[in-house]
Structures are given as structure tokens and as C-alpha cells.
Write an enzyme that holds these catalytic residues in place. Sequence first.
Site, PDB file in Angstrom:
ATOM      1  N   GLU A   1       0.857  -1.184   0.000  1.00 53.94           N
ATOM      2  CA  GLU A   1       0.000   0.000   0.000  1.00 53.94           C
ATOM      3  C   GLU A   1       0.900   1.243   0.000  1.00 53.94           C
ATOM      4  O   GLU A   1       2.006   1.230   0.535  1.00 53.94           O
ATOM      5  CB  GLU A   1      -0.874  -0.017   1.252  1.00 53.94           C
TER       6      GLU A   1
ATOM      7  N   LYS B   1     -10.398   0.180  -2.172  1.00 55.38           N
ATOM      8  CA  LYS B   1     -10.402  -0.222  -0.758  1.00 55.38           C
ATOM      9  C   LYS B   1     -11.747   0.086  -0.096  1.00 55.38           C
ATOM     10  O   LYS B   1     -12.217   1.230  -0.121  1.00 55.38           O
ATOM     11  CB  LYS B   1      -9.274   0.500  -0.039  1.00 55.38           C
TER      12      LYS B   1
ATOM     13  N   CYS C   1      -4.862  -3.604   3.353  1.00 50.22           N
ATOM     14  CA  CYS C   1      -4.576  -3.152   4.709  1.00 50.22           C
ATOM     15  C   CYS C   1      -5.718  -3.361   5.708  1.00 50.22           C
ATOM     16  O   CYS C   1      -5.940  -4.477   6.171  1.00 50.22           O
ATOM     17  CB  CYS C   1      -4.137  -1.694   4.672  1.00 50.22           C
TER      18      CYS C   1
END
Length: 299
Positions: A49, A122, A168
Site C-alpha cells: 500500500e 479499498k 490493509c
Amino acid sequence: MNNKINNLGFGIAAIQMNSQQDIENNLTTIKAAVIDAASQGAKLVVIPENCCSMGQQFATAERFDALSATMAEYARTYGIYLLVGSLPCPYRPDGVIVPDGRLRQVSQLFAPDGTLVARYDKIHLFTATVADKQGSYNEAATFEPGTQTVVTSLEIDDAVYKLGMMVCFDLRFPALAQRLRQAGADLLSAPAAFTYLTGQAHWSLLLQARALDSQCMVIGAAQGGYHAYKDGNTRQTWGHTAITDFNGSIIASHDSSELNTSATAEPDKGYAIVMASLDKQAQIQGRQKMPIFDCHRLA
């Protein structure tokens, strides 16, 4: 922990970086890591990321198309699938500009011919109070959450593998990993930039838990070390890049936040490579021995 790669499946490389705010330097590091991983037999390379810049999200987003084109060229030139952990993007997948002055945090997969195979925006945005210098984190102030899960195909050595994409904070949500498995995923990508403290507490556990939830390999490519911001502040990330098999075992890892501290990193390279192989037949057999998705009653 040693890298684990064998001839039973295809080679996977997870890259640990220490990205700063110099995009050109970060691109140089990414290119070197891709070349290195490909030379070691990797067919899929996963980078973290915020790979092109830690911070400076809006300035980086202005270069989204150009940076994506550079990543596509790396994939084409070196003949690998390249999973770009995340780049800030000013527009949604349909091309509509993100409203309210925000961005999307976008993970992309490029094929060996350089084509864009998949884009994942995301879904879960980091919101937490942490006992570090920053104190509180609220990604939603900068980013709009994505709305679509993504499972995409990789064609490698006359076989097809299904990759489910995460980023993440998504690791904290077992329902996402389970949904990706239900959509056919064999492996899950988890590029990340965990804070030092949250990573120290939970990173390895989350990789293992999501592998167990989904019975998929989980590829955790992480940022690690200190990141200097132009305003004088610094941020520390946990690193400890690792690959976990479908049974929840960490089979390869870089056991440090810092680079150049183990066999997976060499001095002055600016990255660490963690390598493993996906043995799909062993994974299928493991799923058959414990068919949890045939027993599930709540999902």
C-alpha cells in the site's frame, strides 16, 4: 524465516518497502524489486500500500494515470503479474470524479502483457486511535470507500488461479475474506502500511486468521520502518511482510520492520523480497478435509 518456493505451484513474491515522499526514488525501488523477484522465478509480484508515496495523497493522485502506466510497463517488460498495492485515484471505476474533494485508494493488477486485469477500491477505511505520535487516523477524511469486492483470474503455466483483492484495514473484516473465497478465490492479496503499534499487536494474527477464515493463501506485502514527511513529522510502520498458507501457517516472512536485517533483504537495495509457492492441489485437499464452506450457516 526462510523463503519457501518449490516446483509444485507458481512463484509469488511479496515486497517490503520503506517508501518516502520522493515518487521517482520509490519507482526506482519498485522496478529493482520487480526485476529481482522475476529473476528468482516469481510469476506474481505484490508491492505494498502507498507504494509510490507515503503521504502526499493528493499530489500523488494527480499522477495516477501516469504512475499506472509505469506499473503496466514494469509488468510487461519483466513478464509478470504485478499487484500494485495502492495508488490514490481521483475518480471512481466508472470514471466519475470522486465528490467532496476526496479520492479512492486503488489496488490494481497488471498482466504480463501490461494490460490492466483488475481494479479494487479499498472498502474498509482505517479509523483508529493509536498511542503513537499521530494519535488518531481517519482515512475517510481523504478517501471515499469502495463498494465492490473483486476476484480476478491469473493465467499461469496453463493453469488458472483466482485472486481476491484486499488492502490493509480490510484484513480486520473476516466477512470480506469469506466473501472472496465464496466468489472462488484461491489466494488473497493484502498490501498494507500498518502502523508500528497496530502491526506489532495484530498483523501476523490477522494474516493467519483471514487465511483460516477463507482457506486461501494470504500475501501480506507491507511498508516498514520510518517515513519522513515534508512537514517534519515521521510515521513508523510495522513491516514484517509475510505469506500465509491456507492452513494459517506463515510459510515465508521478513521478520523485521526495518530492511537489510535478514536473509530476505540485501544491503542498500531498499526492499526485501519474501517468496513462496502456491500448491493449489494441497490447498484443494486441505479444503476437502475440512469443508467449512459446506458447513457455514451464517454467511
